[in-house]
Design an enzyme around this catalytic site. Structure first.
Site, PDB file in Angstrom:
ATOM      1  N   PRO A 180       3.281  -7.188   2.413  1.00 12.13           N
ATOM      2  CA  PRO A 180       2.995  -5.804   2.852  1.00 12.13           C
ATOM      3  C   PRO A 180       1.523  -5.635   3.216  1.00 12.13           C
ATOM      4  CG  PRO A 180       3.984  -5.855   0.650  1.00 12.13           C
ATOM      5  CD  PRO A 180       3.649  -7.274   1.016  1.00 12.13           C
ATOM      6  N   GLU A 181       1.276  -5.118   4.395  1.00 16.15           N
ATOM      7  CA  GLU A 181      -0.098  -4.787   4.788  1.00 16.15           C
ATOM      8  C   GLU A 181      -0.243  -3.262   4.788  1.00 16.15           C
ATOM      9  OE1 GLU A 181      -2.439  -6.828   7.467  1.00 16.15           O
ATOM     10  OE2 GLU A 181      -1.345  -8.709   7.387  1.00 16.15           O
TER      11      GLU A 181
END
Ligand SMILES: [Zn+2]
Length: 251
Positions: free
Chosen positions: A2-3
């Site tokens: 996840p960014e």
């Protein structure tokens, strides 16, 4: 992994379930993720009402009417499961609301974290104190970036990954932003967050894959494929991490 846009989408997706709701059950199913859960997490959150959800860098913040703030990080593989039911093998934390919603923090690789602070988390939480501005905030503009980079001799990619210069950018979005070099990085991130709308539609699906995008990147992971300009995307390694770019249009 996840960014920032995935975390933003996660926070926006969780907010309708939590904001204004009383937490009737808070349970952990193991002692730790990357580090131990706060020992008094359940005691301090149970019975509290969630006032607000927010994001800072790649952290989500769940604030309560007791001025307690639960700060979560999704690590490599974390996500929130919203479809309820019972805890599964990789569900490590449950928040159950007075409205009957059961939200599970699901993290198979357990590189995520959960912390709890009392008082302003932006002033107290150690990871927040040294962070640069948010890439979508008014504080982050061309003038700021020019001054922050002035006199620095490191590659632009390393600079954009430096969390003290700008908070929350990761490898994928830096590659994408640099490919769109004529466009400010804020544009890249804004587009990704808008694309999060399609993820939100799937938010109540049985899979419950909250906060992950379809991976139609421009350059990331596309070594040997064609760039929009007609050039061929290559992969190099910088600081031990893959960088994907197009030598024809990125100079
Ligand atoms: Zn190109």
């Amino acid at each position: 992994m996840p960014e920032l846009p995935e975390v933003e989408t996660t926070v926006r997706g969780l907010a309708p379930f939590l904001e204004g709701q009383r937490l009737v059950t808070v349970s952990t199913f193991r002692p730790d993720l990357r580090r131990p859960f706060p020992a008094d997490l359940a005691q301090r959150l149970t019975g509290a009402t969630v006032t607000h959800l927010a994001r800072r860098a790649k952290y989500g913040i769940v604030s309560t009417d007791r001025d307690d703030h639960m700060i979560f990080h999704l690590g490599m593989s974390g996500r929130w499961r919203t479809e309820g039911g019972e805890a599964g093998k990789h569900d490590h934390l449950l928040l159950e609301t007075g409205a009957g919603h059961r939200l599970f923090l699901h993290d198979p690789r357990r590189f995520g974290s959960v912390d709890l602070v009392n008082g302003d988390p932006l002033a107290i939480f150690p990871a927040f104190v040294t962070l640069g501005p948010e890439p979508l905030s008014d504080d982050f503009d061309a003038a700021y970036l020019a001054s922050a980079l002035a006199g620095r001799r490191a590659p632009i990619k390393a600079m954009l990954l430096d969390q003290t210069i700008v908070a929350g950018l990761g490898n994928i979005y830096v590659c994408e932003a640099l490919n769109m070099a004529r466009i400010a990085p804020t544009r890249v991130l804004a587009a990704a967050i808008a694309a999060g709308g399609s993820t939100l539609r799937d938010f109540l699906s049985p899979e419950g894959d909250l906060g992950y995008f379809a991976k139609d990147w421009r350059v990331y992971g596309r070594e040997g494929e064609r760039c929009e300009c007609g050039g061929t995307i290559v992969r190099i390694v910088q600081s031990g991490r893959s960088t994907f770019y197009c030598p024809k249009c990125q100079r």
